[in-house]
Every structure is written in structure tokens, then in C-alpha cells.
Design a protein around this motif. Structure first.
Motif, PDB file in Angstrom:
ATOM      1  N   ASP A   1      38.366  22.517  -2.015  1.00 27.98           N
ATOM      2  CA  ASP A   1      38.367  21.065  -1.834  1.00 27.98           C
ATOM      3  C   ASP A   1      39.589  20.558  -1.089  1.00 27.98           C
ATOM      4  O   ASP A   1      39.618  19.415  -0.655  1.00 27.98           O
TER       5      ASP A   1
ATOM      6  N   SER B   1      36.222  25.495  -6.705  1.00 25.35           N
ATOM      7  CA  SER B   1      36.599  24.076  -6.727  1.00 25.35           C
ATOM      8  C   SER B   1      37.629  23.857  -7.826  1.00 25.35           C
ATOM      9  O   SER B   1      37.450  24.331  -8.941  1.00 25.35           O
TER      10      SER B   1
ATOM     11  N   ASP C   1      40.635  18.249  -7.477  1.00 20.46           N
ATOM     12  CA  ASP C   1      40.440  17.956  -6.053  1.00 20.46           C
ATOM     13  C   ASP C   1      39.007  17.672  -5.624  1.00 20.46           C
ATOM     14  O   ASP C   1      38.795  17.130  -4.543  1.00 20.46           O
ATOM     15  N   ILE C   2      38.023  18.081  -6.389  1.00 24.13           N
ATOM     16  CA  ILE C   2      36.636  17.897  -5.926  1.00 24.13           C
ATOM     17  C   ILE C   2      36.323  16.394  -5.888  1.00 24.13           C
ATOM     18  O   ILE C   2      36.623  15.665  -6.840  1.00 24.13           O
ATOM     19  N   THR C   3      35.794  15.937  -4.755  1.00 24.42           N
ATOM     20  CA  THR C   3      35.632  14.491  -4.545  1.00 24.42           C
ATOM     21  C   THR C   3      34.168  14.056  -4.645  1.00 24.42           C
ATOM     22  O   THR C   3      33.256  14.872  -4.504  1.00 24.42           O
TER      23      THR C   3
ATOM     24  N   VAL D   1      32.255  15.061  -1.567  1.00 22.73           N
ATOM     25  CA  VAL D   1      31.681  16.417  -1.597  1.00 22.73           C
ATOM     26  C   VAL D   1      30.385  16.407  -2.422  1.00 22.73           C
ATOM     27  O   VAL D   1      29.358  16.954  -2.002  1.00 22.73           O
TER      28      VAL D   1
END
Ligand code: SAM
Ligand code: SF4
Length: 477
Positions: free
Chosen positions: A228, A270, A274-276, A279
Motif C-alpha cells: 500500500d 497489506s 496503510d490500506i486505503t 484501494v
């Protein structure tokens, strides 16, 4: 199930010979890989570099001129396995004078020149950012000099090197999109063995995936320690002025997804911090981006997470799981868990169990804490949980995960799923084995249909155990 992480079945796997040997193939190399999928992907880069320099692959180390071990340092056990394996090469070396033995990867980086003192039979020690120098180092070693290159780089991504796909099922492939890691999880040796995080040129990633698709592959897994945080500034000369565009992970996913709707895309790993949403929405928008996220939690206790330097809380993690389920209904979620980290109490442990119940993981990679030299935890904290307590807690985690995996599979019985066929099932050549978008393994009879590996089949799930779904084709070829 998930093959992107540490796959027990693949540890120590040796390469099959590449394309037929040519007259230019002067010498033979043998390579064995340990650890995570990144290392297996790196071995394919090493095979490519050696291939360009007149080496051909062999699966029989006895006939090799160059024996390489691509090693892992994540836990002590992984290092012990490699040391034991090295003793087995001693005899081969005695039988074949001139045979060179090289150690690559994380253990090479961690131990550097010390390796040569500790393991007298080792001739070469090469860190993960130094593979381009391998042919020169081999030459040096051939001249009787022990050779070491463990320099880490801020730029090296091997972007221009086309990995040699060996031991492949011809359907699924791994594509490295970044190297290194900038996180400093206190238990982890990776930032020290793999260096600073850097992203690979987006264009070269899309090109590699396109080439894979054109040669028959139907699934790519984009690999990085923390995908990410992928970031690439792309320069293009549109019209006359120079233009730059920032490509983040969501945009990269989109670019790879648009190569063909028949190419499935997976990614790993992931980081929950940080994974948005961007995404998640990209995954939801493209049918060929698999509904599957590996989201390592490590612990369910906010206090322990803080000591681990994971930079999220239990509540933050729960909110991520909620968000995934909201944006991608039915998404497969798997995790990594460490039992018995420094100071972990019974209450912390119960927090991990309850977070597992909350997240309802489809699968988990579960370990007990193993202190690694040089890490933040080794320097700051005492490894104070007795081994029997660590093992008991780990067993409770494993038992719970087995139940959750079984329940998750049972919930699929009666559903109709799209399966990418990877090959024969392990048990019978009368059955196909494939995966669902959620990364579950499914087997089904071939009879009555004419599928090939690499085809998509529509399958009704009729039964399961904790590891595998069983089904019957409802339509297709
Ligand atoms: N980058 C990934 C991430 O952030 O989750 C994975 C990196 S690591 C190769 C894979 C897993 O090994 C980690 O998620 C962690 O659960 C486990 N691990 C790492 N260091 C460990 C240690 N010292 N003891 C036990 N398990 C460890
Ligand atoms: Fe290790 Fe943490 Fe980086 Fe994963 S994110 S590689 S666990 S430091």
C-alpha cells in the motif's frame, strides 16, 4: 491456501532446468529457495542473471558447478534449516572439486563476512541487492578468492530483468513491485536484511504482467512487504512539455487490471495502517482483482501492538475489517499472528483470540515469538514469556483458526463460484484444483467437461473441510 507468504511445502524447493541447454551454457547452477515468496521471486531474477552469463539450471546439485541457497532470517528455525542443508553440500563438494557454494538473501545480509568464518565451505555471500554482481563474484571465487557483496541499495529494483519462470504451473506468477521495508516493527529483521523501501517502475511492472498474460498466465500476485505504500513518479513527454504523474498502489492495480479481464490480480502484503479506501474501491470496481486481502494483525492487544510498533490499535484494525466487508462484501481476509511477544499477558492473549473471532479470518499464518538479533525488540525488551506458555497460546490460536477456517468454508457450501484452474488436484488426475477469487482452494471432477489449466470454470460448492472446498461444474466447456 495463500501461497504468497511462507509456504511450508515450498521450503528448499530447487529449480527445474530452464529452456533446453544451449552450446553457450558452459556451466550449471543449482538454486534452492527458503522463506517468503519474495525470495522465490528473487531466485527467478538470479536465474535470469546467471542464464545471461552462460549458466544453465540443474535440479541435481551433484552435477552443479555453482550451488546457491537463497535464505531466510525471519525466525531462527529458518536459519538452522539452511545451516543443516549446508552440511549436506560438504560431501558433494569433496566429490566435485571446484564446485562453488554461495549463500544469498537475508541470512547473507544479516551475517555478512561472518558467514565465511562460520561456514568454511561457503565461497560466496551475496545480499539481496547485489545479484547483478553475481557473475563477477563467481569469477572471483573461481580464482580461489572468497567473495562477498552485501551492499544494500536505495535504488535497486531489478526492474529491467525479466525473471526466468521455473517450477511454474504456467497459470499463476509472482511479480515483485517493490523491495525493502521502511516500517520498523520491533520483532522484525526484514528492514535490516532487505534495506530501505523502494518502488519499481510502474511501466516495467505492467510490461511484465502483459508478457505473462501473453504467454498464457492467468493470475499475477503483486509482491511487496507493504504494497500500500507503493509510489512511483512517472515521467512522460506528452505534447512538448515534460509531465509527471504519481502512481500509487490503487492506480497500479487499475493499470494491471486493465491488461485483460481474463488476468486475475492478487497482492501481498497489506499493512493495516496503510490500506486505503481508494484501494478497496478499486478492488470492488474490477471483477478480475481478487476479493482477497492478507491483513496481518500480529496481536489483538493495543498495548502489545504498541510494543510491536505496528502503529495501529485494536479498534483501528477492527474498523479496517469493517470497511473491507462494507466495500467488498464477502472478501476473503487472512492474517499473520505472533503468540507470546515480550510482556504478553493472558489478557493480551485473550484479546488476540477475540479479535480473531471478530475478524473471522479465512486462514492465518501463526507463529510464536522468536527474538531476532539486532531488532528493536531484542534491544529494548526482554523475551520473557516461557516457551511452554508461548506454545500453549499458539496452540489455542491455531485451534481457533481451524474452527474459523472450517466455518468460513461451510458458509460457502451451496454457493456458485468462479474458479481459475491451476492443475490436477494433489490426490487425483481425474480432478481439477483451482482457486476462488477469495483464494480458497477448490477441487472438482473433470468428467463431462473439457477444461484446461488456465481456464475459468463455474463451480457449485457441495462440500468442504477446513482447508479445501469440493464442488461440481455447473457450466462451461
Ligand atoms: N511485511 C509483512 C507484514 O507486515 O506483515 C510480513 C513480513 S514477515 C516476512 C511475515 C510474518 O512473519 C510477519 O507478519 C510476522 O507474523 C512473522 N514474524 C516476523 N518476525 C517474527 C519473529 N521475530 N518471531 C515470530 N514471527 C515473526
Ligand atoms: Fe517486517 Fe513490519 Fe516491514 Fe512487515 S511491515 S516486513 S513485519 S518491519
Amino acid at each position: 491456501m495463500n501461497t504468497t507468504i511462507h509456504n511450508e511445502a515450498r521450503q528448499g524447493e530447487a529449480f527445474a532446468p530452464a529452456a533446453p541447454e544451449t552450446a553457450e551454457t558452459r556451466k550449471k547452477f543449482y538454486i534452492e529457495s527458503y522463506g517468503c515468496q519474495m525470495n522465490f521471486a528473487d531466485s527467478e531474477i538470479v536465474a535470469s542473471i546467471l542464464g545471461e552469463n552462460g549458466f544453465g539450471a540443474t535440479r541435481n546439485f551433484e552435477e552443479a558447478d555453482l550451488v546457491l541457497l537463497n535464505t531466510c532470517s525471519i525466525r531462527e528455525k529458518a536459519e538452522q534449516t539452511v545451516r543443516k542443508r549446508l552440511t549436506e553440500f560438504r560431501k558433494a563438494k569433496l566429490r566435485k572439486p571446484g564446485m562453488l557454494v554461495g549463500v544469498l538473501g537475508c541470512m547473507a545480509e544479516r551475517l555478512k563476512g561472518k558467514f565465511l568464518e562460520e561456514e568454511k565451505l561457503v565461497d560466496l555471500v551475496v545480499g539481496p541487492d547485489a545479484y547483478r554482481t553475481l557473475p563477477g563474484l563467481v569469477e572471483e571465487a573461481e580464482g580461489g578468492q572468497k567473495a562477498v557483496n552485501v551492499l544494500l541499495s536505495r535504488e535497486e529494483t531489478y526492474a529491467d530483468i525479466s525473471p526466468v519462470r521455473l517450477n511454474s504451473n504456467g497459470v499463476t506468477a509472482f511479480v515483485s513491485i517493490m523491495r525493502g521495508c521502511n516500517n520498523m516493527c520491533s520483532f522484525c529483521v526484514v528492514p535490516f536484511t532487505r534495506g530501505r523501501e523502494r518502488s519499481r517502475d510502474a511501466q516495467s511492472i505492467v510490461q511484465e504482467c502483459t508478457d505473462l498474460f501473453n504467454s498464457g498466465y492467468r493470475e499475477v500476485t503483486l509482491l511487496g512487504q507493504n504494497v500500500d505504500s507503493y509510489y512511483w513518479m512517472e515521467e512522460s513527454s506528452l505534447r512538448t512539455e515534460e509531465r509527471t504523474a504519481a502512481i500509487n498502489f490503487a492506480l497500479l492495480l487499475e493499470r494491471v487490471a486493465t491488461i485483460s479481464p481474463l488476468l486475475r490480480i492478487r497482492f501481498s502484503t497489506s499493512h493495516p495502517k496503510d490500506i486505503t479506501d481508494e484501494v478497496l474501491h478499486t478492488i470492488a470496481r474490477y471483477n478480475n482483482i481478487c476479493n482477497y486481502i492478507h491483513l496481518p494483525v500480529q496481536s489483538g492487544s493495543t498495548r502489545v501492538l504498541q510494543l510491536m510498533n505496528r502503529t495501529y490499535t485494536r479498534e483501528w484494525y477492527q474498523a479496517k475489517v469493517d470497511r473491507i466487508r462494507e466495500i467488498i462484501p464477502g472478501c476473503g481476509i487472512t492474517t499473520d499472528i505472533i503468540a507470546g511477544f515480550c510482556t504478553e499477558t493472558e489478557e493480551d492473549h485473550r484479546d488476540t483470540l477475540s479479535l480473531m473471532e471478530y475478524s473471522r479470518y479465512d486462514y492465518g499464518y501463526m507463529f510464536f515469538y522468536n527474538e531476532r538479533p539486532g531488532t528493536l525488540a531484542a534491544r529494548r525488551y526482554t523475551d520473557d514469556i516461557p516457551e511452554d506458555v508461548k506454545k500453549r497460546r499458539l496452540q489455542e490460536i491455531v485451534d481457533l483458526q481451524y474452527r474459523l477456517s472450517l466455518e468460513s468454508n461451510q458458509a460457502d457450501v451451496g454457493k456458485t463460484v468462479e474458479v481459475l484452474i491451476e492443475g490436477n488436484s494433489k490426490k487425483s488426475d481425474q480432478e481439477w484444483m483451482g482457486r476462488t477469487s477469495e483464494n480458497k482452494v477448490i477441487v472438482f471432477p473433470k468428467a463431462g467437461y473439457h477444461f484446461n489449466k488456465g481456464d475459468y470454470a463455474t463451480v457449485k460448492v457441495t462440500g468442504c473441510n477446513k482447508a479445501t472446498l469440493m464442488g461440481n461444474v455447473t457450466g462451461g466447456n
